[in-house]
Design a protein around this motif. Structure first.
Motif, mmCIF file in Angstrom:
data_model
loop_
_atom_site.group_PDB
_atom_site.id
_atom_site.type_symbol
_atom_site.label_atom_id
_atom_site.label_comp_id
_atom_site.label_asym_id
_atom_site.label_seq_id
_atom_site.Cartn_x
_atom_site.Cartn_y
_atom_site.Cartn_z
ATOM 1 N N UNK A 29 6.968 -10.104 2.342
ATOM 2 C CA UNK A 29 5.637 -10.236 2.930
ATOM 3 C C UNK A 29 4.702 -9.207 2.311
ATOM 4 N N UNK A 30 5.008 -7.926 2.501
ATOM 5 C CA UNK A 30 4.238 -6.867 1.843
ATOM 6 C C UNK A 30 4.801 -6.520 0.474
ATOM 7 N N UNK A 31 6.096 -6.692 0.318
ATOM 8 C CA UNK A 31 6.756 -6.339 -0.942
ATOM 9 C C UNK A 31 7.964 -7.237 -1.152
ATOM 10 N N UNK A 32 8.400 -7.344 -2.380
ATOM 11 C CA UNK A 32 9.639 -8.048 -2.662
ATOM 12 C C UNK A 32 10.807 -7.258 -2.077
ATOM 13 N N UNK A 33 11.889 -7.953 -1.793
ATOM 14 C CA UNK A 33 13.015 -7.345 -1.086
ATOM 15 C C UNK A 33 13.449 -6.029 -1.713
ATOM 16 N N UNK A 34 13.373 -4.971 -0.903
ATOM 17 C CA UNK A 34 13.820 -3.623 -1.251
ATOM 18 C C UNK A 34 13.011 -2.981 -2.376
ATOM 19 N N UNK A 35 11.888 -3.589 -2.776
ATOM 20 C CA UNK A 35 11.051 -3.050 -3.836
ATOM 21 C C UNK A 35 9.797 -2.405 -3.228
ATOM 22 N N UNK A 36 9.228 -1.385 -3.884
ATOM 23 C CA UNK A 36 7.975 -0.805 -3.382
ATOM 24 C C UNK A 36 6.824 -1.806 -3.452
ATOM 25 N N UNK A 37 5.846 -1.635 -2.589
ATOM 26 C CA UNK A 37 4.637 -2.443 -2.663
ATOM 27 C C UNK A 37 3.979 -2.261 -4.028
ATOM 28 N N UNK A 38 3.347 -3.310 -4.500
ATOM 29 C CA UNK A 38 2.546 -3.187 -5.708
ATOM 30 C C UNK A 38 1.247 -2.453 -5.380
ATOM 31 N N UNK A 39 0.606 -1.819 -6.370
ATOM 32 C CA UNK A 39 -0.623 -1.057 -6.110
ATOM 33 C C UNK A 39 -1.708 -1.861 -5.409
ATOM 34 N N UNK A 40 -1.832 -3.152 -5.736
ATOM 35 C CA UNK A 40 -2.861 -3.975 -5.080
ATOM 36 C C UNK A 40 -2.609 -4.082 -3.582
ATOM 37 N N UNK A 41 -1.344 -4.224 -3.201
ATOM 38 C CA UNK A 41 -1.020 -4.330 -1.785
ATOM 39 C C UNK A 41 -1.226 -2.984 -1.085
ATOM 40 N N UNK A 42 -0.848 -1.915 -1.747
ATOM 41 C CA UNK A 42 -1.043 -0.587 -1.164
ATOM 42 C C UNK A 42 -2.523 -0.319 -0.904
ATOM 43 N N UNK A 43 -3.359 -0.776 -1.820
ATOM 44 C CA UNK A 43 -4.802 -0.601 -1.639
ATOM 45 C C UNK A 43 -5.300 -1.406 -0.444
ATOM 46 N N UNK A 44 -4.843 -2.659 -0.315
ATOM 47 C CA UNK A 44 -5.279 -3.495 0.813
ATOM 48 C C UNK A 44 -4.844 -2.881 2.137
ATOM 49 N N UNK A 45 -3.614 -2.361 2.182
ATOM 50 C CA UNK A 45 -3.113 -1.762 3.417
ATOM 51 C C UNK A 45 -3.943 -0.528 3.777
ATOM 52 N N UNK A 46 -4.310 0.260 2.766
ATOM 53 C CA UNK A 46 -5.141 1.442 3.004
ATOM 54 C C UNK A 46 -6.505 1.037 3.559
ATOM 55 N N UNK A 47 -7.111 0.007 2.993
ATOM 56 C CA UNK A 47 -8.422 -0.449 3.468
ATOM 57 C C UNK A 47 -8.335 -0.967 4.898
ATOM 58 N N UNK A 48 -7.271 -1.714 5.204
ATOM 59 C CA UNK A 48 -7.110 -2.205 6.572
ATOM 60 C C UNK A 48 -6.927 -1.054 7.555
ATOM 61 N N UNK A 49 -6.204 -0.016 7.137
ATOM 62 C CA UNK A 49 -5.976 1.128 8.033
ATOM 63 C C UNK A 49 -7.267 1.873 8.342
ATOM 64 N N UNK A 50 -8.258 1.729 7.465
ATOM 65 C CA UNK A 50 -9.564 2.345 7.716
ATOM 66 C C UNK A 50 -10.381 1.550 8.728
ATOM 67 N N UNK A 51 -9.971 0.292 8.952
ATOM 68 C CA UNK A 51 -10.760 -0.604 9.799
ATOM 69 C C UNK A 51 -10.118 -0.938 11.128
ATOM 70 N N UNK A 52 -8.772 -0.866 11.209
ATOM 71 C CA UNK A 52 -8.082 -1.268 12.436
ATOM 72 C C UNK A 52 -6.680 -0.668 12.442
ATOM 73 N N UNK A 53 -5.946 -0.894 13.515
ATOM 74 C CA UNK A 53 -4.554 -0.467 13.569
ATOM 75 C C UNK A 53 -3.707 -1.389 12.702
ATOM 76 N N UNK A 54 -2.835 -0.798 11.900
ATOM 77 C CA UNK A 54 -1.942 -1.556 11.026
ATOM 78 C C UNK A 54 -0.504 -1.235 11.419
#
Length: 278
Positions: A29-54
């Motif tokens: 969902x956020x990352x491939x199985x057992x792999x770190x998130x890609x930079x694009x996903x990490x950026x989206x998660x950071x932006x969402x955390x600035x706007x709401x609870x994640x």
């Protein structure tokens, strides 16, 4: 009635009247199985955390959450807006300003953990899913959850995806173990896994606890996951009443994140425009 939405639901204009929190599954969902998130996903998660609870609600351990999410989050992420619920919500972590501290934990007794390991081992061998070659641990004792991974914790994604495409093998194993352990929760987990935890403590429980922590209704939570089929471990979130969105992988999740960011931003602009001028 249980409703699970396709990932284009937000772009088509259908969404909760209030988005009080956004929750995500982790693997596939956020990352491939057992792999770190890609930079694009990490950026989206950071932006969402600035706007709401994640929130992240996953069957994986906290150490996997750390390696797949926390270690790759950019400095712009608002960690105090994040809630981490590993091992299918049997544990909950929040940021206290210095570190991630445990808010609750429902650990199994040593007797229940031993019984779960014995049952998983016995039935896996009987059913022919005790594979001769595994990558990493086959059965992991996570304290609050026992997890069986047919190909091991670190099996390559392509092997995991092809091992049980219709979920029948792990569902059959889960059913057999559940008959041995009626006082525990036994569920089909990820693509090759079966999880055992305290009864009543699943992702539905986690999402209700998240609603309590945020002071919102469960219906105000958008949850994104890849296992929204009735046998999947994300489906209880839909049963609990969250606005559930089924994705087929991180690429689709990126699109959902962009839609959420657009909706939250536009609502914030409208709200500010309606504020009385001094």
């Amino acid at each position: 009635m249980v409703v699970v939405h396709d990932p284009d639901v937000l772009s088509s204009g259908r969404c909760p009247c209030v988005i009080g929190a956004v929750g995500f599954d982790l693997d596939n969902t956020l990352a491939r199985s057992k792999k770190p998130m890609e930079p694009r996903m990490a950026q989206r998660l950071a932006l969402l955390s600035q706007a709401t609870t994640v929130a992240v609600v996953t069957g994986g351990s906290f150490s996997l959450v750390a390696s797949q999410i926390l270690d790759v989050l950019p400095p712009s992420a608002v960690r105090s807006s994040m809630v981490l619920m590993p091992t299918s919500g049997t544990r909950c972590y929040g940021w206290d300003g210095r570190r991630w501290s445990c808010r609750y934990s429902y650990d199994l007794s040593s007797e229940d953990r031993a019984a779960a390991i014995e049952s998983l081992t016995r039935h896996a061998k009987e059913q022919g899913v005790w594979e001769p070659c595994v990558w990493g641990e086959r059965i992991e004792d996570r304290g609050s959850q026992i997890t069986f991974s047919a190909l091991g914790q670190h099996a390559p994604t392509e092997f995991k995806d092809s091992w049980d495409p219709d979920n029948s093998r792990k569902n059959r194993l889960a059913d057999a173990v559940a008959r041995d352990l009626p006082h525990l929760e036994v569920r089909s987990g990820g693509s090759t896994s079966v999880d055992v935890s305290a009864r009543g403590i699943d992702k539905a429980y986690a999402i209700r606890r998240l609603a309590d922590l945020c002071g919102i209704a469960v219906e105000d939570i958008v949850f994104v996951g890849d296992r929204m089929d009735p046998d999947g471990n994300d489906y209880p979130v839909a049963v609990a009443g969250a606005f559930a969105i089924r994705v087929s992988g991180p690429e689709r999740t990126l699109g959902v994140c962009d839609d959420l960011l657009r909706i939250i931003s536009s609502r914030a602009l409208i709200s500010r425009a309606r504020e009385p001028r001094a």
